[in-house]
Enzyme design. Structure first.
Site: not given
Length: 332
Positions: A191, A248
Site C-alpha cells: 500500500k 494512505t
C-alpha cells in the site's frame, strides 16, 4: 499478573503505540537508538520530534539500552523501518527473556532478499515462537490524540493475538484478530508503493477519478501478489488491505503520498525526502515489490511504473501515459 510491554523504535508510530499501551494500564518501555533523542524524550516526557504535544503517561519508561529494553518484558513489539527490522532483532536477541513473544508494526519486505518479516522472526527465534503483526489504517498522531481507530492483529497463535489485542484495545482503539499473517504483511507493504503512485497523480494535477482508479487497480495488484504468496483474499478487503490502502492514498498525513505529490510537482527524489524528514517506506518497498513480482511472473503495472519513476528516472507524466496506453482487457 501485571502486563508489561517493550516497544522497539521511538519514531512516531512506536511512540503512539507506547502511549496507547501505557494509557491502557500496561507498564511500557520504549527503546530508541539515538541517545540524544532518548534523553530529550526523558526530559520533556513527549516526542517533540515526531509526535508533538502528546504527553507520556507516568507508566511509560524510555531507554536507549538494549539490555534494559530486552529484560523488561516477555512481549516485544518492534516498530522500526523494515530495512532495520532484522538488525534490530539480532541486536536485542541476546537480552530477551526466554520464551519472549515477538510482535511487529513494521511494514515492508526485507531489503536484502525480499522476504516477509515473519520469515525473519521464524529464522531468528524458531517457528514455534509466538509471533504477530499489527497493521491497519492508523496514523500515529490520531492514535496519540485518542481518536477512534481500528486495526488488525494477525498471528497463527490465537492466544497471542488475543493477548496483544487486550493490551492495545480501548474504547477508542479497536483491535480485530486474524490468522492471515502473510495477507496482512503484503497489504501493509505494498500500500505504501501505491500511495506514492496516488501522490504522483495528484501532484501532476489529475483529479479524483484518477485517484479512485489507482486505488482500485492498486488493490487488484495487492490481491494478486498476496494470494500468490499464500494470503487470503478476504484479508485484502479488510482493515489491513483496503482500509490501509484508502487511508494512505487519500490523506496528506501519509508520508508516502506527500513524497509522491512532491515528485509529481517536479521535485527530485532527494529534495522530497529531505522535506519530509522521515522514513518513506514505499521507496524501498517499490523496488522490493517490483523485483518480487518479476520473480513470480506477476503483472503489477502500477508498481512497475512507480519503480521506474523512483529508480530509473522515468518522468511521472510518462509513467501515467504508459499505464493509460496498456492494451484493453477485461477488469477481472
Amino acid at each position: 499478573m501485571e502486563k508489561k510491554l517493550t516497544i522497539l523504535g521511538a519514531g512516531s508510530w512506536g511512540t503512539a503505540l507506547a502511549i496507547l499501551a501505557a494509557r491502557n494500564g500496561c507498564q511500557t518501555m520504549l527503546w530508541g537508538h539515538n541517545p540524544e533523542h532518548v534523553q530529550a524524550l526523558q526530559q520533556t516526557r513527549e516526542n517533540r520530534r515526531y509526535l508533538l504535544s502528546h504527553a507520556f503517561p507516568s507508566n511509560l519508561q524510555i531507554t536507549d539500552q538494549l539490555s534494559e529494553a530486552g529484560a523488561f518484558s516477555d512481549l516485544l513489539l518492534v516498530s522500526v523501518p523494515s530495512h532495520a527490522f532484522k538488525t534490530s532483532l539480532q541486536q536485542i536477541k541476546p537480552y530477551l527473556n526466554d520464551g519472549c513473544k515477538i510482535a511487529w508494526a513494521s511494514k515492508g519486505f526485507n531489503p536484502s532478499d525480499g522476504c516477509l518479516l515473519h520469515e525473519i522472526v521464524a529464522d531468528l527465534f524458531g517457528e514455534k515462537t509466538p509471533a504477530a503483526i499489527l497493521s491497519g489504517p492508523s496514523f500515529a498522531k490520531e492514535v496519540a490524540a485518542d481518536l477512534p481507530t481500528a486495526i488488525t492483529i494477525a498471528s497463527t497463535q490465537n492466544e497471542f493475538a488475543a493477548e496483544l489485542a487486550e493490551i492495545l484495545h480501548s474504547s477508542r482503539f479497536r483491535t480485530y484478530t486474524s490468522t492471515d499473517v502473510i495477507g496482512v504483511e503484503v497489504g501493509g507493504a505494498v500500500k505504501n508503493v501505491l500511495a506514492i503512485a496516488a501522490g504522483i497523480a495528484d501532484g501532476l494535477g489529475f483529479g479524483a477519478n484518477t485517484r479512485a482508479a489507482l486505488i482500485t487497480r492498486g488493490l487488484n495488484e495487492i490481491i494478486r501478489l498476496g494470494i500468490k504468496l499464500g494470503g487470503k483474499q478476504e484479508t485484502f478487503m479488510g482493515l489491513a488491505g483496503l482500509g490501509d490502502l484508502v487511508l494512505t492514498c487519500t490523506d496528506d498525513q501519509s508520508r508516502n503520498r506527500r513524497f509522491g505529490i512532491a515528485l509529481g510537482k517536479g521535485e527530485n527524489r532527494e529534495q522530497a525526502m529531505l522535506k519530509i524528514g522521515q522514513e518513506i517506506e514505499g521507496f524501498s518497498a517499490a523496488k522490493e515489490t517490483y523485483l518480487l513480482a518479476q520473480k513470480l511472473g506477476l503483472e503489477m503495472p502500477i508498481t512497475e511504473q512507480t519503480y521506474k519513476v523512483l529508480y530509473e528516472g522515468l518522468a511521472p507524466q510518462i509513467a501515467v501515459e504508459n499505464l493509460l496506453a496498456r492494451n484493453l482487457k477485461a477488469e477481472s
